[in-house]
Scaffold this motif. Structure first.
Motif, PDB file in Angstrom:
ATOM      1  N   ALA A  64       0.831  -1.204   0.000  1.00  0.00           N
ATOM      2  CA  ALA A  64       0.000   0.000   0.000  1.00  0.00           C
ATOM      3  C   ALA A  64       0.864   1.252   0.000  1.00  0.00           C
ATOM      4  CB  ALA A  64      -0.927  -0.013   1.213  1.00  0.00           C
ATOM      5  N   ALA A  65       1.954   1.231   0.773  1.00  0.00           N
ATOM      6  CA  ALA A  65       2.854   2.381   0.805  1.00  0.00           C
ATOM      7  C   ALA A  65       3.505   2.599  -0.554  1.00  0.00           C
ATOM      8  CB  ALA A  65       3.915   2.178   1.883  1.00  0.00           C
ATOM      9  N   ALA A  66       3.853   1.502  -1.221  1.00  0.00           N
ATOM     10  CA  ALA A  66       4.466   1.624  -2.545  1.00  0.00           C
ATOM     11  C   ALA A  66       3.486   2.209  -3.551  1.00  0.00           C
ATOM     12  CB  ALA A  66       4.963   0.259  -3.013  1.00  0.00           C
ATOM     13  N   ARG A  67       2.218   1.789  -3.457  1.00  0.00           N
ATOM     14  CA  ARG A  67       1.218   2.330  -4.386  1.00  0.00           C
ATOM     15  C   ARG A  67       0.975   3.809  -4.137  1.00  0.00           C
ATOM     16  NH1 ARG A  67      -1.297  -2.720  -3.353  1.00  0.00           N
ATOM     17  NH2 ARG A  67      -2.591  -1.742  -1.739  1.00  0.00           N
ATOM     18  N   SER A  68       0.940   4.203  -2.869  1.00  0.00           N
ATOM     19  CA  SER A  68       0.685   5.612  -2.558  1.00  0.00           C
ATOM     20  C   SER A  68       1.846   6.503  -2.966  1.00  0.00           C
ATOM     21  CB  SER A  68       0.413   5.771  -1.058  1.00  0.00           C
ATOM     22  OG  SER A  68       1.567   5.424  -0.303  1.00  0.00           O
TER      23      SER A  68
END
Length: 220
Positions: free
Chosen positions: A206-210
């Protein structure tokens, strides 16, 4: 009747596997006892005399991750001594027999006790065999791999996988961070390794997508 046929086939498969990995004959009493106890338990509780009927079971086979296989081949090589044992263990995993996958890897480290890749694979196989729990045996295998090659990214990467599957994502991230720091910058399998990590760690994914731009510029 069909249950006994399946059990007999499983016993023959076990014997063939022991011969394939050249498991020491003086230790054959251990798997023989396991098969005997399994048969006794089936005869006691399995009711083999009942007529056959279809049942709907729960799938328990973990699919093999192609990114993990690609990373493994990058870390430990392909078409070498390790590769044949990894492929045999993969076959047992596909068949839903993690105990046999662990047996394959145990036979591998007996033949090559100084091979860091096989010890790493054994650690992961033992963890899978124990229901994704890090048993003392699995921890020993990972420790042995890191002792053999303290600056190789493979052992901490594999340890991180086992930790993540056991639910300890914080420790898994520490292990993966070490693996990525040890990974050569030019490693062709870096993206595969990151792919495995992101699949096992939803928070990191999720952090990578954000962190990605909302509207990436068009490719030229």
């Amino acid at each position: 009747m069909m249950g006994w046929l399946v059990f007999g086939g499983f016993a023959l498969l076990t014997i063939a596997l022991l011969l394939l990995i050249r498991f020491p004959r003086r230790f054959w009493t251990v798997p023989a006892m396991a098969v005997t106890l399994a048969g006794a338990g089936y005869a006691w509780q399995g009711q083999p005399s009942l007529p056959d009927h279809p049942v709907e079971g729960v799938a328990s086979v973990r699919p093999l991750d192609p990114d993990l296989i690609a990373t493994r081949e990058g870390l430990f090589g392909r078409f070498n001594f390790d590769y044949s044992y990894f492929m045999a263990a993969d076959a047992m995993t596909r068949a839903g027999a993690p105990q046999l996958a662990a047996t394959v890897m145990l036979g591998a480290v007996r033949k090559a006790p100084n091979d860091l890749g096989l010890w790493s694979g054994l650690g992961l196989a033992l963890a899978e065999h124990d229901g994704d729990q890090l048993s003392p045996a699995a921890l020993y295998a990972f420790d042995r791999a890191e002792t053999l090659a303290p600056n190789h990214p493979g052992p901490p990467f594999y340890r991180g996988i086992a930790l993540a599957r056991a639910g300890d994502l914080e420790a898994a991230r520490q292990a993966w961070g070490r693996a990525l720091r040890l990974l050569p910058p030019e490693a062709s399998y870096r993206d595969d390794m990151v792919g495995v990590i992101l699949k096992l760690d939803p928070g990191l994914a999720a952090a990578a997508r954000s962190a990605l731009p909302a509207n990436p510029p068009p490719a030229r």
